[in-house]
Design a protein around this motif. Structure first.
Motif, PDB file in Angstrom:
ATOM      1  N   LEU A 108      -2.944  -1.661   0.946  1.00 28.10           N
ATOM      2  CA  LEU A 108      -2.001  -0.571   0.632  1.00 28.10           C
ATOM      3  C   LEU A 108      -1.278  -0.857  -0.683  1.00 28.10           C
ATOM      4  CD1 LEU A 108      -0.491   2.019   1.446  1.00 28.10           C
ATOM      5  CD2 LEU A 108       0.955   0.694   2.941  1.00 28.10           C
ATOM      6  N   TYR A 112      -0.662   1.578  -3.855  1.00 30.82           N
ATOM      7  CA  TYR A 112       0.714   2.102  -3.884  1.00 30.82           C
ATOM      8  C   TYR A 112       1.305   1.883  -5.290  1.00 30.82           C
ATOM      9  CZ  TYR A 112       4.920   3.529  -1.199  1.00 30.82           C
ATOM     10  OH  TYR A 112       5.990   4.208  -0.674  1.00 30.82           O
ATOM     11  N   SER A 236       7.221   2.839   8.255  1.00 32.21           N
ATOM     12  CA  SER A 236       6.573   1.578   7.831  1.00 32.21           C
ATOM     13  C   SER A 236       6.104   0.726   9.010  1.00 32.21           C
ATOM     14  CB  SER A 236       7.512   0.697   6.995  1.00 32.21           C
ATOM     15  OG  SER A 236       7.999   1.359   5.890  1.00 32.21           O
ATOM     16  N   LEU A 239       2.146  -2.432  10.081  1.00 32.63           N
ATOM     17  CA  LEU A 239       1.595  -3.197   8.980  1.00 32.63           C
ATOM     18  C   LEU A 239       2.208  -4.592   8.889  1.00 32.63           C
ATOM     19  CD1 LEU A 239       1.082  -1.517   5.579  1.00 32.63           C
ATOM     20  CD2 LEU A 239       2.384  -3.586   5.629  1.00 32.63           C
ATOM     21  N   SER A 337       9.747   0.052  -1.188  1.00 34.97           N
ATOM     22  CA  SER A 337       8.660   0.093  -0.199  1.00 34.97           C
ATOM     23  C   SER A 337       7.569  -0.909  -0.566  1.00 34.97           C
ATOM     24  CB  SER A 337       8.040   1.492  -0.111  1.00 34.97           C
ATOM     25  OG  SER A 337       8.970   2.398   0.393  1.00 34.97           O
ATOM     26  N   ILE A 341       5.804  -4.076   1.475  1.00 37.22           N
ATOM     27  CA  ILE A 341       4.372  -4.120   1.770  1.00 37.22           C
ATOM     28  C   ILE A 341       3.801  -5.484   1.356  1.00 37.22           C
ATOM     29  CG2 ILE A 341       2.138  -3.035   1.296  1.00 37.22           C
ATOM     30  CD1 ILE A 341       3.678  -0.433   0.672  1.00 37.22           C
ATOM     31  N   LEU A 404      -3.278   1.289   9.993  1.00 36.90           N
ATOM     32  CA  LEU A 404      -1.895   1.424  10.494  1.00 36.90           C
ATOM     33  C   LEU A 404      -1.835   1.864  11.965  1.00 36.90           C
ATOM     34  CD1 LEU A 404       0.477   2.771   7.691  1.00 36.90           C
ATOM     35  CD2 LEU A 404      -0.055   0.456   8.362  1.00 36.90           C
TER      36      LEU A 404
HETATM   37  N1  PHE Z   1       7.228   3.975   4.572  1.00 38.94           N
HETATM   38  C1  PHE Z   1       6.734   3.967   3.239  1.00 38.94           C
HETATM   39  C2  PHE Z   1       6.757   5.383   2.663  1.00 38.94           C
HETATM   40  O1  PHE Z   1       7.217   6.298   3.288  1.00 38.94           O
HETATM   41  C3  PHE Z   1       5.365   3.384   3.122  1.00 38.94           C
HETATM   42  C4  PHE Z   1       5.129   2.105   3.866  1.00 38.94           C
HETATM   43  C5  PHE Z   1       4.201   2.057   4.902  1.00 38.94           C
HETATM   44  C6  PHE Z   1       5.834   0.957   3.528  1.00 38.94           C
HETATM   45  C7  PHE Z   1       3.988   0.888   5.611  1.00 38.94           C
HETATM   46  C8  PHE Z   1       5.624  -0.235   4.254  1.00 38.94           C
HETATM   47  C9  PHE Z   1       4.712  -0.254   5.286  1.00 38.94           C
HETATM   48  O2  PHE Z   1       6.301   5.594   1.572  1.00 38.94           O
END
Ligand code: PHE
Length: 501
Positions: A108, A112, A236, A239, A337, A341, A404
């Protein structure tokens, strides 16, 4: 015993720091980019209600479980799960839940930061005034031009990865805690300023109608499942990010009057989920008024954030200022975020004996290299597809739609069925036995069922012929928009990055 171990990575200064860090993780591109569009496309108020229900019934119970496993384990998700498996006398293969999390985090992270790079570029586009008074074609051209420019996209990806790894490399207390203590208040101030601006805009009423007009007919089975999927992505969960942050959560805090107070996981998680939901709703109430006030259509995904909105900023008074503030907000949200991760794989390497800066550099370099494939998916590699998806599309699908939900499911099963009840109860220390029983039922039965449905649906969506798949396009024609004279053309952009479709 696991619960007597002091976390080697550090402990947050207070319960509030955990809330800021976890909210920083939760509030990301999913909230500012995907949620507003999903709401509009899936029946407005009907979807919002479904989403809220999912947050409460699926998201919060699994998040509580994930934080609980983390705090009990006190280490990176891999080693926390290993420790918990031993403590509970089950096969050490359960550590695989942590490993799966670290791997999904790694994948991810690799894309990201590519999108994070776009948001950095847009801060520059706004500050420099490059788009002031630009026409729809020019704004679309700027986005297409950015995507086509390999060096620009790679540069953004590199910068965002460096920003992320710098913070993670500085450590939990000196890096992550410090960053969220600055970035999260900044995010909330920016959100408040932009919301205040949106309130005064002509498009506010239209936006309220667009997001909250109850239309049960628009709520299909697919949108219910989309709500379940989005609820745990946005929180989140699944993960290991929240598990890692949970590991750094104190068990007790000393109040000003010198009293020791236990830190309750349940109420803390509720605060995080409430903040995340609030930000998603407010982000919609910022974006749509601006879009509607300028007579534009709401669009979708990157089109909404990177074309429609910049076009609105290009036309409105003080657009340069508010546009800059808006993209700084998106950068802060995405940054906090991506930090979360990256934490699970980095923490795991640290436990393997690496120094934190070295671990961060190594994971950063590896994820950066993998991310090149995603960065090039929008230009030189755009014609190379597998199962009809570009490299970026594949990564996106694999992590968000498969890894996920599987991670979330395993966490729920471990916390609900495998872990000794006495341990879970002690760690949660819920005051109300009734509430504890509700949590237990959710985590044992309801949440796993919901996740299995999401998982099956994702697979069906992937394998079904294109015609059977759920339409990715929102029903823009029904949106209460003023004459759509200058509707920007939505280019060949991916439906959604970093977000479940
Ligand atoms: N929650 C974050 C978002 O909305 C993405 C994310 C997913 C971060 C999983 C950490 C773990 O963009």
């Amino acid at each position: 015993m696991a619960n007597e171990n002091k976390p080697i990575h550090g402990v947050w200064g207070s319960r509030w720091v955990f809330i800021l860090a976890a909210a920083g993780s939760a509030v990301g591109l999913g909230n500012i980019w995907k949620f507003p569009y999903m709401t509009g496309a899936n029946g407005g108020a009907a979807f919002v209600m479904m989403y809220l229900l999912c947050i409460v019934a699926v998201g919060v119970p699994i998040m509580v479980a994930e934080v609980m496993l983390g705090r009990r384990g006190g280490m990176s998700p891999v080693n926390s799960m290993l420790r918990l498996a031993r403590d509970n006398g089950v096969n050490s293969r359960w550590a695989g839940v942590g490993a799966l999390g670290a791997l999904s985090g790694f994948l991810l992270l690799s894309f990201y930061t590519v999108i994070g790079g776009w948001t950095l570029f847009y801060v520059w586009e706004m500050v420099s005034g490059a788009l002031v008074h630009a026409s729809a074609t020019e704004v679309q051209g700027a986005f297409d031009g950015m995507m086509a420019n390999v060096w620009l996209v790679l540069g953004g990806h590199t910068a965002f990865m460096a920003m992320t790894m710098f913070v993670v490399g500085c450590g939990v207390i000196h890096g992550i805690e410090r960053a969220v203590r600055i970035l999260m208040p900044l995010l909330f101030v920016l959100l408040a300023v932009l919301f205040g601006y949106a309130l005064t805009s002509d498009g506010f009423d239209d936006a309220v109608r667009y997001m909250f007009a109850f239309d049960i007919a628009k709520l299909s089975g697919a949108s219910v499942l989309a709500a379940v999927g989005h609820s745990f992505f946005t929180l989140s969960i699944g993960l290991g990010a929240i598990m890692a942050y949970g590991a750094y959560m104190p068990r007790e805090v000393v109040t000003r009057s010198g009293q020791r107070k236990p830190v309750s996981i349940g109420s803390t998680v509720l605060a995080v989920a409430a903040l995340d939901t609030l930000v998603a709703l407010v982000a919609g109430m910022i974006i749509f008024p601006i879009v509607f006030a300028n007579g534009l259509a709401p669009g979708e995904g990157p089109g909404l954030l990177f074309v429609t909105l910049p076009l609105a900023f290009a036309e409105m008074p003080l657009g340069m200022l508010f546009g800059t503030l808006f993209f700084v907000l998106v950068v802060c949200a995405a940054w906090t975020s991506s930090i979360s991760i990256a934490e699970p794989p980095v923490a795991w390497l640290v436990e393997k004996g690496f120094s934190r800066p070295k671990a961060a550099i190594l994971i950063g370099l590896l994820a950066w290299t993998l991310g090149i494939g995603s960065a090039l998916s929008f230009n030189v590699l755009s014609d190379y597809t597998l199962f009809g998806k570009t490299f970026f599309g594949l990564m996106d699908f694999l992590t968000i739609n498969i890894m996920l939900p599987v991670g979330g499911l395993l966490i729920a099963i471990f916390a609900g069925w495998i872990m000794k009840e006495t341990q879970a109860r002690k760690e949660l220390a819920m005051k109300s036995f009734g509430l504890y029983m509700v949590w237990r039922a959710m985590v044992r039965v309801f949440a796993p069922l919901a996740l299995m449905l999401v998982f099956a649906f994702s697979l069906w969506q992937a394998l079904a012929p294109a015609g059977d798949a759920v339409p990715a396009e929102p029903v823009v024609d029904e949106a209460p928009v003023a004459p759509q004279a200058e509707r920007p053309v939505e280019g060949d952009v991916p439906a959604a990055a970093g977000v479940p479709e």
